[in-house]
Write an enzyme that holds these catalytic residues in place. Sequence first.
Site, mmCIF file in Angstrom:
data_model
loop_
_atom_site.group_PDB
_atom_site.id
_atom_site.type_symbol
_atom_site.label_atom_id
_atom_site.label_comp_id
_atom_site.label_asym_id
_atom_site.label_seq_id
_atom_site.Cartn_x
_atom_site.Cartn_y
_atom_site.Cartn_z
ATOM 1 N N SER A 250 0.946 -0.935 0.129
ATOM 2 C CA SER A 250 0.153 0.048 -0.182
ATOM 3 C C SER A 250 0.887 0.848 -0.145
ATOM 4 O O SER A 250 1.998 1.083 0.113
ATOM 5 C CB SER A 250 -1.119 -0.029 1.157
ATOM 6 O OG SER A 250 0.207 0.201 2.357
ATOM 7 N N LYS A 251 -0.062 2.575 0.288
ATOM 8 C CA LYS A 251 1.105 3.419 0.185
ATOM 9 C C LYS A 251 1.897 3.331 1.096
ATOM 10 O O LYS A 251 3.105 4.729 1.123
ATOM 11 C CB LYS A 251 0.166 4.635 0.351
ATOM 12 C CG LYS A 251 -1.017 4.861 -1.090
ATOM 13 C CD LYS A 251 -1.018 6.660 -1.176
ATOM 14 C CE LYS A 251 -1.717 6.554 -2.443
ATOM 15 N NZ LYS A 251 -3.430 6.199 -2.828
#
Length: 313
Positions: A250-251
């Site tokens: 994910s980020k």
Amino acid sequence: MPTVGRFAPSPSGRIHLGNILCCLLAWLSARQKGGRVVLRIEDLDTARCPARYCNQMLADLTWLGLDWDEGPLTGGPQAPYCQSQRTALYQAALKTLESQNLVYPCFCTRAGLHAASAPHRSDGQIIYAGTCRSLTPAQIQERARTRSPGLRLRVPPENWRFTDGHMGTYQENLSQDCGDFLLRRSDGTFAYQLAVVVDDAAMGVTEVVRGADLLSSTPRQLFLYHLLGLTPPEFYHFPLLLAPDGRRLSKRNADAGLDSLQSRMTPPEILGNLAYLAGFNPSARPRTAVDLLPDFRWDLVPKEDIRLPANLF
Ligand code: GLU
């Protein structure tokens, strides 16, 4: 039939290793058969997908050496290639489904659905309990005064089974495992499941390569192909890349994003490492996408999720 592959990224941020692996596999799988590649931008959620991310993505794919024959910049017979500009087609498909009496308005809120103890799918999504399935015309009119509804597809208790080109046989029972699903949200945005089917069919896509998180969307999509009288493509789902801690990328994993990678590595280094993890580069040696063509084979790609080693990128 000539092969047409595609990548269909959602530009909700800068691409990361998971997106790059997806584009690489889709590119290799199609190109190895002498096929064409379509790039479609899945930006239905315009709030999450601003135009600057789309432009950045085109630049990033070009930098990586993953080219496309039809799509943004190159154009093609099915332009426009951004979903946000293709709503007339989704509207027409919705009409076809409505004419089969399979669509009904749903006034449930997302918060309400999550608060009710509805059964959840293995991917965390809710199986819709059918609360609005049998509203009378008077009830619909009454509710529509205060809230605009989403639109759901009524699904039958049927098993939909298919053979994935990589993962083998997969099946779901539409009513037990999926439930009636959204075609259009209450804000008027068309849902992924409808748009992806309409577009892959319109663009003549013969093979869909994407992450295993979408395996469980495929029975719903096959059902839509059937209702719309369209021919489905072949599907190849590949394992997800996980962060070194075993969680989904994910980020949070800034190291896996192209922002960081681009400052440290060349495209052949990135692609060579990914191909090594995905089983078709014998060592972590730098390779371009074209270089990898003779070595790519689906049977070398693992079926289980791939955890990124801490020191490879
Ligand atoms: N737009 C989706 C994503 O970026 C991919 C959808 C698909 O390949 O069917 O995850």
